[in-house]
Design a protein around this motif. Structure first.
Motif, mmCIF file in Angstrom:
data_model
loop_
_atom_site.group_PDB
_atom_site.id
_atom_site.type_symbol
_atom_site.label_atom_id
_atom_site.label_comp_id
_atom_site.label_asym_id
_atom_site.label_seq_id
_atom_site.Cartn_x
_atom_site.Cartn_y
_atom_site.Cartn_z
ATOM 1 N N TYR A 248 2.404 20.033 -14.510
ATOM 2 C CA TYR A 248 3.642 20.731 -14.155
ATOM 3 C C TYR A 248 4.051 20.404 -12.722
ATOM 4 C CZ TYR A 248 6.901 24.723 -13.812
ATOM 5 O OH TYR A 248 8.012 25.518 -13.660
ATOM 6 N N ALA A 249 3.075 20.306 -11.839
ATOM 7 C CA ALA A 249 3.361 20.024 -10.426
ATOM 8 C C ALA A 249 4.030 18.668 -10.247
ATOM 9 C CB ALA A 249 2.072 20.090 -9.609
ATOM 10 N N THR A 250 3.738 17.720 -11.153
ATOM 11 C CA THR A 250 4.353 16.389 -11.008
ATOM 12 C C THR A 250 5.854 16.420 -11.276
ATOM 13 O OG1 THR A 250 3.994 15.738 -13.337
ATOM 14 C CG2 THR A 250 2.185 15.334 -11.778
ATOM 15 N N LEU A 251 6.346 17.503 -11.894
ATOM 16 C CA LEU A 251 7.780 17.612 -12.150
ATOM 17 C C LEU A 251 8.571 17.988 -10.900
ATOM 18 C CD1 LEU A 251 7.385 19.453 -15.525
ATOM 19 C CD2 LEU A 251 8.663 17.324 -15.263
ATOM 20 N N PHE A 252 7.868 18.252 -9.831
ATOM 21 C CA PHE A 252 8.539 18.692 -8.605
ATOM 22 C C PHE A 252 8.220 17.792 -7.418
ATOM 23 C CE2 PHE A 252 7.601 22.312 -11.335
ATOM 24 C CZ PHE A 252 8.880 22.779 -11.574
ATOM 25 N N ALA A 253 7.661 16.622 -7.714
ATOM 26 C CA ALA A 253 7.306 15.722 -6.613
ATOM 27 C C ALA A 253 7.390 14.276 -7.078
ATOM 28 C CB ALA A 253 5.886 16.029 -6.123
ATOM 29 N N GLY A 254 7.752 13.396 -6.161
ATOM 30 C CA GLY A 254 7.698 11.958 -6.399
ATOM 31 C C GLY A 254 8.666 11.456 -7.446
ATOM 32 N N LYS A 255 8.299 10.338 -8.068
ATOM 33 C CA LYS A 255 9.177 9.669 -9.016
ATOM 34 C C LYS A 255 9.375 10.474 -10.302
ATOM 35 C CE LYS A 255 7.892 5.040 -7.413
ATOM 36 N NZ LYS A 255 7.305 3.729 -7.819
ATOM 37 N N THR A 256 8.412 11.344 -10.610
ATOM 38 C CA THR A 256 8.492 12.089 -11.869
ATOM 39 C C THR A 256 9.205 13.423 -11.719
ATOM 40 O OG1 THR A 256 6.301 13.014 -11.425
ATOM 41 C CG2 THR A 256 6.405 11.039 -12.806
ATOM 42 N N ALA A 257 9.775 13.702 -10.553
ATOM 43 C CA ALA A 257 10.444 14.985 -10.333
ATOM 44 C C ALA A 257 11.633 15.139 -11.280
ATOM 45 C CB ALA A 257 10.919 15.097 -8.890
ATOM 46 N N ALA A 258 11.802 16.354 -11.790
ATOM 47 C CA ALA A 258 12.904 16.636 -12.711
ATOM 48 C C ALA A 258 14.215 16.688 -11.945
ATOM 49 C CB ALA A 258 12.645 17.957 -13.433
#
Length: 695
Positions: free
Chosen positions: A409-419
């Motif tokens: 879930y955290a990857t959805l708010f950081a870097g290239k994978t952010a929503a």
């Protein structure tokens, strides 16, 4: 037969029934305490029979219907109760369980000479009703008898006297069962087929919560071989509401059904990998200060609960699924190669039906087993070679992505994978909280959804799910719950007119029904309000006006005191409030009274003042686990779902309730069963009629 003769007949029948139940109870004997498995199973059956008899002993039955099955001329008196009881050493039924097919006649029949029918296990049964009689029994004494139909004596539609009598009773601190007063439109919902998501739009006081609870009891009776109580779950808006409804299912002879809130369920599902932060603060933020429609539309709950964000989550899960399979071969020692094609076959074919992280763990174990088997087959015993090979194994497996739900879930708010559908400030704040192991209420649905996609449910799937106050649910919350069933079977109930959590909930039921396949949903409307008097319902309806897509509440013909709308002097506001409470308490007969304030701060002020005036009020707060009855002080946004004999709105001024607060004021007013009074300081809210002494 005269009324007196009928009464004597019923009293004799009741006495005979009580004696029969007593005899059966006396003969059951003590519980078995040995180790013999067969005897233990028999003892469970005896205990279940004892439980049914104990329920019947207190109140053997509540209704009678005389039915003539066609073809034939025999008229059978059928007595309907909470628990079925047969005569000893006989198949003859002393009491018919209210959930039995023939008992549906008691609820569906409304009069007339036309033949009626019900669906039995052997097919449709047709016949004529000759008598429909309501019986109120308290502690084995017949205290009231009302005939709502006698064949040949119809004078047209008659007001249901028994229903009105029950509705006129005062409330205590628990919701009661309605098994003796279930209405035709409620019975249709209770007995509806199980393999659908049933949506119920029910106005305030329509009995939708009790209908849903009775539906659970019916499903367990009707599908005893396919549904179990421990595989059912009820979602309520808060713990206090759970306490409020806690007595209904035991009264219906149903236990072991999980009752929880969405937040508690999600946190347990996640293994408490995150802690919930800010639920009370969130309530205060949205209800203690005014907000614009644009602010509500851009609320985090709306953004994280909507279709765009779910799409972003699904895309991230699909991306992870593609990343799991390694592209490079595994070569632990020179010349020993495990090809990616073989790994892909194991993952997609052997473990294809399992959840992503479960498959990942099984794949890692399979690679380890292959590694040990191949080294053993080759006879590799050199310690240095084995150590080097083991190091390569560990490094290879580490490259296979592994996530917990919070980590992914955290990857959805950081870097290239952010929503991209989440604003940068909200994404940054969410990422910071997740680093600290915290989540806000709006994060729980996507976290639960991700966990279920990664790991599945660590228990059997749910046979049936009940969601109360569903208008306050986001589509994402329902999406997560859909993953918890192999066959869709839900009862989803609420009232769009009471959708006060607009910052997170839905405005139209279609936002939720569209999540299901065509033909997998049913929709019912309960527009009759059985809670409040006509005067209260008509006043509350004016607050909302003609709300688009929702029918106004239709009151049962039960008249009471006029609704009072009184201007309060600002300097004597609390004194006037206390004077009203003194007057109500001196009148007697009001077991539950609520002072409903606009904010928690206002309620605290009222609570302190009333204590100083000699009252003993309870202050209801957001994390309160129970409701104790008596005199309560409660913010409007926490009053939903509760009922009181009398309600005093502390301040219905224009400053307290703006046009955007229409649903909130509607909720507050519809808590009242018998008496409603509104004070206002300054000018009254534009939501209510022009001020006058009495409305």
């Amino acid at each position: 037969m005269s009324v007196q003769s009928a009464l004597q007949e019923e009293q004799q029948r009741l006495a005979d029934s009580v004696r029969e139940i007593e005899r059966q109870l006396e003969q059951i004997g003590p519980a078995y305490t040995g180790d013999d498995f067969t005897e233990q199973m028999l003892d469970l059956q005896r205990e279940e029979r004892k439980r049914r008899l104990e329920v019947a002993y207190k109140e053997p039955y509540f209704g009678r219907i005389d039915f003539q099955e066609l073809p034939g001329d025999r008229i059978m008196p059928l007595y309907i109760g909470k628990a079925g009881v047969s005569k000893q050493n006989s198949n003859e039924l002393l009491v018919i369980d209210w959930r039995a097919p023939v008992a549906s006649l008691f609820y569906s029949f409304t009069g007339g000479d036309t033949a009626v029918s019900y669906e039995s296990p052997d097919g449709e049964v047709t016949g004529h009703v000759h008598l429909k009689r309501n019986l109120m029994i308290r502690q084995r004494e017949l205290v009231r008898m009302v005939d709502s139909y006698i064949k040949g004596q119809e004078d047209g539609p008659v007001t249901d006297e028994f229903l009105l009598y029950r509705l006129g009773e005062n409330k205590d601190n628990r919701l009661r069962d309605i098994v003796s007063t279930i209405q035709q439109e409620q019975d249709l919902i209770i007995r509806a087929e199980r393999s659908k998501a049933l949506f119920i739009q029910g106005v305030a006081g329509s009995g939708k919560t009790t209908v849903a609870l009775h539906r659970l009891a019916f499903l367990l009776y009707q599908y005893a071989d396919r549904m179990r109580a421990e595989r059912m779950i009820i979602f309520a808006p808060n713990r206090m509401f759970l306490e409020y409804i806690s007595g209904v299912l035991p009264e219906l002879g149903v236990g072991d059904i999980m009752q929880t809130t969405y937040a508690d369920w999600a946190l347990e599902l996640l293994g408490h990998e995150v802690s919930l932060r800010g639920s009370g603060e969130q309530l205060a933020y949205w209800f203690e200060q005014p907000h614009t429609a644009d602010e509500i539309a851009q609320a985090p709950g709306k953004l994280k609960g909507g279709a765009a964000f779910k799409k972003a989550v699904d895309e991230r899960l699909a991306e992870l699924d593609k990343q799991i399979l390694p592209e490079a071969p595994f070569e632990p020692i020179d010349g020993l190669v495990l090809k990616p094609e073989q790994i892909a076959e194991w993952y997609n074919t052997d473990y294809g039906e399992e959840f992503m992280m479960r498959k990942r763990e099984r794949l890692a174990s399979r690679i380890r087993r292959w590694f040990e088997s191949e080294l053993k087959r080759r006879g590799t015993s050199d310690k240095k070679v084995r150590a080097k090979a083991l190091s390569r194994l560990n490094a290879y497996i580490k490259k296979i992505p592994s996530y917990t739900a919070p980590q992914l879930y955290a990857t959805l708010f950081a870097g290239k994978t952010a929503a991209s559908c989440i604003p940068k400030e909200l994404a940054k704040a969410t990422a910071e909280r997740l680093k600290q192991g915290e989540a806000l209420p709006e994060d729980l649905a996507p976290l639960a959804y991700i966990h279920l996609r990664l790991f599945g449910l660590d228990r059997p799937t749910y046979d049936h799910i009940v969601i109360d106050e569903a208008q306050d649910y986001s589509p994402f919350q329902l999406e997560a719950l859909r993953l918890c069933q192999s066959v869709t079977s839900m009862t989803v109930l609420g009232d769009l007119q009471q959708g006060i959590h607009a910052y997170a909930g839905v405005e139209r039921w279609s936002e939720l029904t569209e999540l299901f396949e065509e033909g997998k949903t049913g929709f019912y409307e309960l527009n009759r309000s059985y809670r409040s008097t006509m005067e209260i319902i008509e006043f509350a309806n004016r607050i909302l006006g003609a709300m688009e897509g929702v029918k106004p509440a239709v009151p049962v013909f039960r008249s009471g005191d006029p609704v009072e709308l009184v201007q309060a002097e600002p300097e004597n506001w609390l004194k006037q409030l206390a004077a009203t409470l003194s007057e109500w308490q001196s009148q007697g007969g009001l077991q539950t009274i609520a002072v409903i304030g606009r904010t928690a701060a206002e309620c605290e002020e009222i609570h302190v003042y009333l204590q100083g005036q000699g009252f003993e009020p309870s202050l209801i707060q957001s994390k309160q686990p129970s409701y104790s009855g008596g005199l309560s002080v409660v913010p409007a946004y926490l009053s939903k779902g509760l009922e009181f004999d009398a309600v005093l709105i502390a301040d219905a001024s224009g400053e307290a309730y703006r046009p955007l607060d229409a649903k909130l004021l509607y909720v507050a007013c519809t808590r009242a069963l018998h008496k409603l009074k509104l004070l206002y300081r300054g000018e009254p809210s534009p939501l209510i009629a022009e001020p006058s002494a009495v409305l």
